[in-house]
Design a protein around this motif. Sequence first.
Motif: not given
Length: 236
Positions: A36-38, A220-221, A227-233
């Motif tokens: 559930s990150k972000t 997640g996705t 998500r508003p940010y890529p996984d690399s974030h």
Amino acid sequence: MDDTLRARWERLRERVDDACRAAGRDPGEVTVLPVSKTFGPDLIREAVGLGLHRFGENKVQEIRDKSEALAECAIDWVMIGHLQTNKAGVVARLATELQSLDRPKLAAALDRHLRTENRVLDVLVQVKTSHEPSKYGLDPAQLLRFLDELAGYPTLRVRGLMTLAINTSDPDTVRGCFRRLRQLRDDAAARGHDLPRLSMGMSGDFPLAIAEGATEVRIGTAIFGARPYPDSHYWP
């Protein structure tokens, strides 16, 4: 196509079950950890309404904030991201599980805080099975010694191993990372370490992980959407 949270969850669970059957495995052997990150409390609360109660997070701050906002939901928070030693106290207080234990210094810090909190914590040892310098994880050559050391920390209940596969479009190379973790688990078992759980595989590669023996996939996705940010974030 129905794009509600319920529909995405049901489609994902069907895909996991299909991957299990394709690998000759019982779908009941593989659990899904929703990541559930972000995503905010409202969406997580909706997921709780679907019967989900364990959620993976990459950042300590998100566990702290969401545990307050969702206190009435009795959520089991699982820390899956790299954990700095100076933030071990938050995990010891709020999380029910850590899947990224990768060094003795962190184990000692967690044990110290857990004793203060009068708690125990389920942990998975994160092992580095790829050669990418940016990824975290214990050197496979150090695994047996580290497992022996962890036996001295009764507050840490070692349940299994975790890994992140290499970031490549070559499925054989990705699958090799998962195979390596299973082999390491089997080697450790031969030395008397009971490690029933293998947490490996995410939205883009979980069928390969299931084919190599994953008992849990971190998704997640495919459940929550983009998500508003890529996984690399979040994943180095």
